[in-house]
Write an enzyme that holds these catalytic residues in place. Structure first.
Site, mmCIF file in Angstrom:
data_model
loop_
_atom_site.group_PDB
_atom_site.id
_atom_site.type_symbol
_atom_site.label_atom_id
_atom_site.label_comp_id
_atom_site.label_asym_id
_atom_site.label_seq_id
_atom_site.Cartn_x
_atom_site.Cartn_y
_atom_site.Cartn_z
ATOM 1 C CB CYS A 318 42.690 102.597 0.587
ATOM 2 S SG CYS A 318 44.113 102.332 1.668
ATOM 3 C CG HIS A 798 45.522 99.003 -0.697
ATOM 4 N ND1 HIS A 798 45.126 100.312 -0.872
ATOM 5 C CD2 HIS A 798 44.788 98.273 -1.571
ATOM 6 C CE1 HIS A 798 44.204 100.366 -1.825
ATOM 7 N NE2 HIS A 798 43.996 99.144 -2.259
#
Length: 845
Positions: A318, A798
């Site tokens: 990510c 994340h």
């Protein structure tokens, strides 16, 4: 090149995705795979590829997924025990049957022949069968990162574990278990030495426990490290964690049954009642799309089209996906202008041997894949009631596997499957593109009509001159230094919080609760709110250097004052805010703070004032500082020591930025311990994360000689020593990158080496880029996008990108969230929580 060959075990076979685009075997026309070099291409590139490579026979492979029929549910499915089990349950191959269609295609006639067929010659049939069944290039790494079982070492504390005889017994009734600190009933961990039950750590998303088990470990002098998760205990084992600083991970306890029996727990009688850590991790990953923290639970409207294409998460990628979306956000971004707009020409000029390993081809492929909209997921659902998820599994999104591999080759962290720092990767991408583009000027000038943009490196749009002014407080002599940088790194001054009184009151109530042993409280958490302007002001304020060897005073230690200014204002300004830091115990931590981030910035006050004379920064009343004594005696600065990459890798593994680690290694002569101390002393320097100036800028006579072992190894592959020496210099001595470069340019090796040698000769012994050569303009900026991070440190959690995009259907710009493959209109962009901001210069008056 036209001969048909069957691939061997270790050959790269691109039988799943086109090397030039993101068309795949699941696309409407499938994939055409050369039986000469095993490169797969989409139909639009087929004739050009055949003409370029001499390939004559292609295997046309098309796959279609058909949902499996419902199985007999009379028996309950087996309980998943590992992350591998959990992921296998959701993999497409376990939900769909694959229908394959194959035929052979002869070029240039485009004559087709069914396959398999007895009419196909044996040599061709064997090559086609081997090509179709060969493991796709890159699959092995991705599978290993996604579904490999977690290897848990045996804890060294298990063998002689001390267990207290305090009379404690653990009830066999799970309903009676609770955290001794908070009273929580979930996520409970039993200390195997003391019998204490405490809740687990908080997850990156804020869920989980209250750190009760960890707090107990610390409160007991860190003597009892092993804990087991209640609810996961079965005869087959359980989740065991070691808090010991030298382990600090999930471990195996070979004597777990014996240790549990000490507390009255019979493993043969217990059934699993809670989720394992693998299941929890899987749930967190599965539920990440539009997470409530990022968009506070808003129901978001998906969008699709050119520039609104999601990127598949390859496993902890990510950070890469967010950086790519941010770099493509502005119309003037070099990735959009230099690679996206010229993609067709750059792809047409791809090397014959290995286009998948050519960085320019793969960046152009990715930029075109995102900006074209050809691979975007449609907003409407599929036919027959199928959800958009089915379309995602059919390969409708961009899976940037080739890009990730080629842009991280030779880097110990970015080539791994671990989570990384997005700001570091942002700089890594720009630095890598610059290095690649230096040897490919002719390729860009042939592909682009704007010749000025063609010869400028991609980092040019982001690079600014950072001026440092250093003044000896005793002699009042002054030194100026201007260095190029592509990232403005800002500290957050908590003392500048606009709500300081409210924060102080909240902290007072929190302390009172702790003293009263009352963990519950109905007050809302109050975080410091600091203006981004205060961070900028702190960056531009005067700081002190406590132990400065003043050349004006014969090298005597004095206090110096240091101040930074911007010598130029780039078209695109990347700003990193230092939310994450490493404390004195080397523990990664996060500043709990929100920022007040405006849409526009006026940075004119940070521009470096012009000097009294052209080309000089000195003011009329300033006295230049003499050169360092050693430099004055020899007429040149002492040569910087060669940086030890092993030392740099060790420092990077501790969580520090690569550029700062390289500076530390150079400043301390590659002494690991001294370099670590240097980092703690200099990590707040404005240029800490800036790339080191080119070695040639200091007046050195030339590049360091190449490693003889690397030269010998590469020459043994069939390359001449002259070519090897030139390419090793071009790749900073990295043998792996040099090998990739040599193979990817083997179709015209003489010309390619001549190009990089010419570029090196032109720059040898030169100065760093002069400030006036950098992009400059007014200091007015508008926020274009930002990257947010959820997690305790940049190496976990994340990343999500938010970008301001023009939406044709709405006729206006809107904020769009890019959460890996999910793309939607943002209802409340969390700019106050972001980690990396991108501002676009406003040149219009």
């Amino acid at each position: 090149m036209g001969s048909v060959r069957a691939p061997g075990t270790y050959d790269k076979v691109y039988n799943e995705e086109c090397v030039y685009s993101f068309d795949s075997v699941f696309s409407s026309r499938g994939l055409f795979i050369s039986l000469s070099n095993w490169q797969g291409v989409a139909e639009k590139y087929l004739k050009a590829h055949a003409e370029k490579t001499g390939s004559q026979i292609y295997l046309h492979l098309k796959k279609t997924r058909v949902p499996k029929k419902a199985e007999d549910q009379s028996e309950a499915p087996a309980e998943p025990q590992t992350m591998n089990d959990l992921l296998q349950a959701t993999l497409p191959q376990n939900k769909y049957d694959i229908v394959e269609e194959m035929e052979l295609v002869a070029l240039p006639s485009m004559h087709t022949m069914p396959f398999p067929s007895d009419a196909v010659p044996m040599v061709i049939a064997q090559a086609a069968e081997a090509t179709a069944t060969h493991q796709a290039a890159g699959d092995a790494d991705e599978i290993a990162n996604m579904v490999a079982d977690e290897e848990r070492p045996v804890s060294k504390y298990a063998e002689g574990l001390e267990q207290l005889h305090n009379g404690a017994l653990i009830s066999s009734d799970p309903s009676t278990w609770q955290c001794a600190e908070s009273g929580m009933k979930e996520n409970l961990w039993l200390n195997l030495s003391t019998g204490h039950i405490g809740s687990g750590r908080k997850n990156w998303d804020g869920s989980g426990g209250t750190n009760g088990a960890l707090n107990h470990f610390e409160a007991t002098g860190k003597q009892y490290p092993l804990v087991v998760k209640l609810g996961t205990i079965t005869p087959a084992g359980a989740d065991v964690y070691s808090y010991a600083p030298d382990e600090d991970q999930m471990v195996t306890d070979p004597k777990l049954a014996e240790h549990l029996a000490h507390w009255g727990i019979n493993v043969m009688e217990l059934e699993k009642t809670d989720k394992t850590m693998a299941e929890l991790e899987f749930d967190l990953n599965k539920n990440r799309e539009f997470f409530a923290i990022t968009e506070q639970g808003a129901k978001l409207q998906p969008v699709s089209g050119p520039g609104l294409t999601g990127l598949v998460n390859l496993g902890n990628s990510c950070y890469m996906n967010s950086c790519v979306q941010l770099l493509l956000s502005a119309a003037g971004s070099p990735l959009a202008l230099k690679y996206g707009a010229a993609a067709d020409a750059l792809i047409a000029s791809a090397p014959v041997e290995d286009p998948a390993g050519d960085p320019i081809t793969q960046v152009a492929k990715l930029a075109q894949g995102i900006l074209s909209g050809d691979y975007t997921v449609p907003i409407t659902t599929a036919q027959d009631g199928a959800s958009v998820d089915a379309d995602i599994e059919e390969g409708a999104l961009v899976r940037p596997r080739m890009f990730k591999k080629v842009m991280s080759t030779g880097h110990p962290e970015f080539s791994s499957g671990r989570q990384q720092d997005a700001a570091e990767y942002f700089q890594h991408l720009l630095n890598t593109l610059d290095r690649v583009e230096r040897g490919a000027t002719a390729r860009f000038t042939a592909a682009m009509s704007d010749q000025e943009a063609a010869v400028q490196p991609s980092s040019h749009a982001f690079t600014f001159g950072m001026q440092s002014r250093l003044e000896c407080t005793e002699s009042h002599t002054v030194r100026y230094k201007v260095e190029p940088s592509n990232l403005l790194s800002l500290d957050i001054p908590l003392e500048a919080a606009m709500n300081k009184e409210e924060v102080d009151e909240f902290q007072r109530l929190k302390r009172a609760r702790v003293e009263a042993k009352d963990p519950e409280g109905d007050e809302v958490t109050v975080l410091p709110r600091v203006p981004l302007a205060a961070c900028i002001d702190k960056w531009g304020s005067v700081g002190t250097v406590e132990q400065f060897h003043s050349p004006a005073l014969g090298g005597r230690l004095v206090v110096a004052e240091k101040r930074q200014r911007l010598d130029t204002f780039p078209p695109l300004l990347a700003i990193q805010v230092q939310r994450y830091y490493v404390d004195e115990t080397w523990t990664p931590k996060k500043l709990e703070v929100v920022l007040d981030v405006p849409d526009t910035l006026d940075l004119a006050s940070l521009r470096a004032p012009p000097g009294a004379q052209p080309g000089s920064a000195f003011q009329p009343d300033e006295t230049p500082m003499p050169e360092d004594p050693e430099a004055a005696a020899t007429g040149q600065a002492p040569p910087a020591p060669e940086i030890d990459e092993v030392v740099v890798a060790n420092l990077v593994s501790m969580g520090f930025g690569e550029n700062g680690c390289r500076r530390a290694a150079q400043a301390t002569g590659n002494n690991l311990e001294a370099a670590t101390e240097w980092i703690f002393a200099h990590m707040e320097d404005a240029d800490f994360n800036a790339p080191l100036p080119d070695a040639g800028a200091g007046g050195s006579s030339g590049p360091a000689p190449a490693n003889p072992e690397a030269v010998a190894m590469l020459c043994s592959m069939g390359f001449s020593e002259a070519h090897v020496q030139a390419v090793l210099e071009h790749t900073d001595g990295n043998a792996e990158r040099a090998a990739d470069w040599l193979f990817s340019h083997s179709d015209d090796l003489d010309g390619a080496v001549a190009a990089i040698s010419g570029a090196a000769d032109a720059s040898a012994g030169g100065e760093p880029p002069a400030p006036q050569s950098l992009g400059d303009g007014p200091g007015n900026y508008k926020l274009r996008g930002f990257i947010s991070h959820i997690g305790r440190n940049t190496g976990s959690g994340h990343y999500v990108a938010h970008v301001r995009k023009f939406i044709p259907e709405l006729g206006q710009e809107r904020w769009v969230i890019f959460n890996d493959q999910s793309v939607a209109l943002s209802e409340k962009p969390p700019r106050e929580h972001a980690y990396l901001y991108l501002y676009e210069r406003q040149d219009a008056p």
